[in-house]
Design a protein around this motif. Structure first.
Motif, PDB file in Angstrom:
ATOM      1  N   ALA A   1      53.786  15.747   1.459  1.00 57.28           N
ATOM      2  CA  ALA A   1      54.637  16.665   2.162  1.00 57.28           C
ATOM      3  C   ALA A   1      54.789  16.311   3.544  1.00 57.28           C
ATOM      4  N   SER A   2      56.322  16.131   3.897  1.00 58.98           N
ATOM      5  CA  SER A   2      56.592  15.562   5.323  1.00 58.98           C
ATOM      6  C   SER A   2      55.760  16.303   6.501  1.00 58.98           C
ATOM      7  N   SER A   3      55.669  17.582   6.301  1.00 60.90           N
ATOM      8  CA  SER A   3      55.025  18.286   7.290  1.00 60.90           C
ATOM      9  C   SER A   3      53.486  17.637   7.564  1.00 60.90           C
ATOM     10  N   ASP A   4      52.813  17.209   6.512  1.00 62.46           N
ATOM     11  CA  ASP A   4      51.653  16.544   6.653  1.00 62.46           C
ATOM     12  C   ASP A   4      51.560  15.307   7.068  1.00 62.46           C
ATOM     13  N   VAL A   5      52.706  14.670   7.023  1.00 63.79           N
ATOM     14  CA  VAL A   5      52.751  13.109   7.372  1.00 63.79           C
ATOM     15  C   VAL A   5      53.213  13.518   8.850  1.00 63.79           C
ATOM     16  N   ASP A   6      53.941  14.365   9.490  1.00 64.00           N
ATOM     17  CA  ASP A   6      54.136  14.679  10.807  1.00 64.00           C
ATOM     18  C   ASP A   6      52.953  14.847  11.473  1.00 64.00           C
TER      19      ASP A   6
ATOM     20  N   ASN B   1      51.139  11.786  11.927  1.00 67.07           N
ATOM     21  CA  ASN B   1      51.638  10.938  12.911  1.00 67.07           C
ATOM     22  C   ASN B   1      51.484  11.474  14.540  1.00 67.07           C
ATOM     23  N   ASP B   2      51.253  12.482  14.590  1.00 71.47           N
ATOM     24  CA  ASP B   2      51.014  13.128  15.837  1.00 71.47           C
ATOM     25  C   ASP B   2      49.850  12.755  16.178  1.00 71.47           C
TER      26      ASP B   2
ATOM     27  N   LEU C   1      47.813  10.050  14.983  1.00 71.51           N
ATOM     28  CA  LEU C   1      47.766   8.579  15.142  1.00 71.51           C
ATOM     29  C   LEU C   1      48.707   7.794  15.800  1.00 71.51           C
ATOM     30  N   ASP C   2      49.895   8.475  16.252  1.00 73.55           N
ATOM     31  CA  ASP C   2      51.098   7.681  16.766  1.00 73.55           C
ATOM     32  C   ASP C   2      51.392   6.627  15.852  1.00 73.55           C
ATOM     33  N   LEU C   3      51.728   6.909  14.724  1.00 72.86           N
ATOM     34  CA  LEU C   3      52.044   5.719  13.868  1.00 72.86           C
ATOM     35  C   LEU C   3      53.315   4.827  13.913  1.00 72.86           C
ATOM     36  N   VAL C   4      52.865   3.567  14.011  1.00 70.37           N
ATOM     37  CA  VAL C   4      54.108   2.643  14.106  1.00 70.37           C
ATOM     38  C   VAL C   4      54.976   2.401  12.702  1.00 70.37           C
ATOM     39  N   LEU C   5      54.327   3.000  11.611  1.00 69.69           N
ATOM     40  CA  LEU C   5      54.740   2.822  10.172  1.00 69.69           C
ATOM     41  C   LEU C   5      55.971   3.711  10.168  1.00 69.69           C
ATOM     42  N   GLU C   6      56.989   3.290   9.399  1.00 69.21           N
ATOM     43  CA  GLU C   6      58.135   3.965   9.094  1.00 69.21           C
ATOM     44  C   GLU C   6      57.604   4.776   7.962  1.00 69.21           C
TER      45      GLU C   6
END
Length: 400
Positions: free
Chosen positions: A336-341, A344-345, A347-352
């Motif tokens: 789910a996009s919420s889990d990815v968000d 991202n918070d 790890l500060d992902l550089v990945l799209e």
């Protein structure tokens, strides 16, 4: 003087080998070793197959342990096969084989009869079998294992030394469990999936020109208006016999459509990569002419602390590379996009971030997370979470 007429010579014990027993031992032993090794080559893939059975029998609480259960089952097959050939622990091996084949036969029959699991995974992705083929295979094995079980007391070790047999047993256990653990950590040695290194993904996603198509047969239910007679005919019979010209016959209900010949099967039929809004980016990502790091994760919520650290290392390495080289890096997930968000918070992902169905994701890299390096649609290399190389290794091998 003794009357020897009452005595008969003692019969000599026959040393002739039991041919049927030997044939059964060799056949079953080699097949169990092969089956165990081919699945141990890809324990995570076999684990996905086990999850299908867990779902059928309401055992989904075992899903998180499916890969390790797969390793144990594969090791058990290898151990039983090798010890059977060596003639070690004959009674335990005979019982183990019998119980295992009864269990497998039940599973394959249940799958075939109720059509709940389309492929048993007996030989992994190397040799896919239908449920009925798997069931017939298990019935044949059951016959040979039955022979082994009945004649188990005739089995003798190849080596007479108990020390040698103990050493061989120890090495068998180490090898059997080690094979599955190694491939779980370092990815399959032999990759039978469409996303293997060297494959051109765009070519595997479309049907070649002139490839055979699926052939169907339509069956009509006909009724004679005058006599009430009914019959079934195929569409070819309906046209060739010109039944359609006879006004006495009418078609009743909807025709039954049956597949009679399978056409060309696309190796990758289900890959669709979208952004959070559902826009299709499949072609753009897959056919990128530059080096494209595709980090895959079926479910980011399943990360253990070590998985989390592995993704952080991958992210930092790619981030450093992107400052010096023209590369693209994406995270492909079914989460789910919420889990990815949240991820991202943290790890500060550089990945799209892009999204795909879990089924193709499971076939890309047998690791969560895993990394696939693409260029011009070709799979250049794949890494598990434990084997992703350093920045220097990537530069020297691919980017320099």
């Amino acid at each position: 003087m003794l009357n020897t007429s009452y005595y008969t010579p003692l019969q000599k014990t026959s040393n002739k080998p039991d041919i049927l027993l030997w044939i059964s031992r060799v056949f079953v032993g080699l097949l169990f070793i092969f089956s165990g090794l081919i699945k141990a080559n890809d324990p995570m893939g076999f684990g996905y197959k086990l999850q299908e059975y867990f779902h059928v029998f309401n055992l989904t609480f075992l899903n998180d342990y499916s890969a390790w259960i797969a390793i144990v089952i594969c090791a058990l097959e290898i151990i039983l096969g090798i010890l059977l050939l060596l003639g070690i622990a004959r009674k335990s091996v005979a019982w183990g084989l019998l119980l295992l084949i009864i269990f497998f036969t039940f599973l394959t029959f249940y799958s075939a009869f109720f059509n709940v699991v389309t492929s048993c995974g007996c030989f992994g992705d190397a040799i896919p079998l239908t449920p009925w083929q798997s069931f017939i295979k298990d019935l044949i094995l059951l016959v040979f294992i039955g022979i082994i079980f009945v004649k188990r007391n005739k089995i003798t070790p190849i080596f007479k030394s108990s020390f040698a047999n103990n050493v061989l047993t120890l090495f068998t256990f180490i090898f059997a469990f080690g094979a599955g653990i190694y491939t779980y950590k370092y990815l399959p040695i032999l990759d039978f999936l469409p996303y293997k290194v060297g494959n051109n993904l765009p070519s595997l996603m479309k049907v070649p020109e002139g490839a055979p198509q699926d052939e169907f047969e339509h069956i009509y239910n006909l009724k004679n208006k005058q006599t009430g007679e009914t019959k079934k005919v195929t569409d070819k019979e309906y046209m060739s016999q010109k039944i359609w010209e006879d006004e006495n016959w009418e078609i009743v209900g909807e025709p039954l459509t049956k597949l009679i010949r399978k056409g060309y099967q696309v190796a990758i039929p289900d890959l669709m990569i979208t952004d959070n809004e559902g826009q299709d980016f499949t072609q753009e990502i897959v056919e990128n002419p530059h080096y494209n790091f595709v980090v895959t994760s079926v479910d980011v919520t399943k990360f253990s602390p070590t998985d989390f650290l592995a993704l952080d290392k991958i992210n930092q390495t790619i981030k450093s590379l992107s400052e010096e080289y023209n590369i693209r890096a994406v995270l492909l997930t079914a989460s789910a996009s919420s889990d990815v968000d949240y991820l991202n918070d943290q790890l500060d992902l550089v990945l799209e971030t892009f999204y795909a169905d879990a089924v193709p994701l499971k076939s890309m890299v047998r690791s969560n997370p895993g990394v696939m390096l693409l260029q011009n649609g070709i799979v250049i290399e794949k890494w598990s979470k434990d084997t992703f190389p350093s920045k220097e290794e990537l530069i020297n091998t691919y980017l320099k």
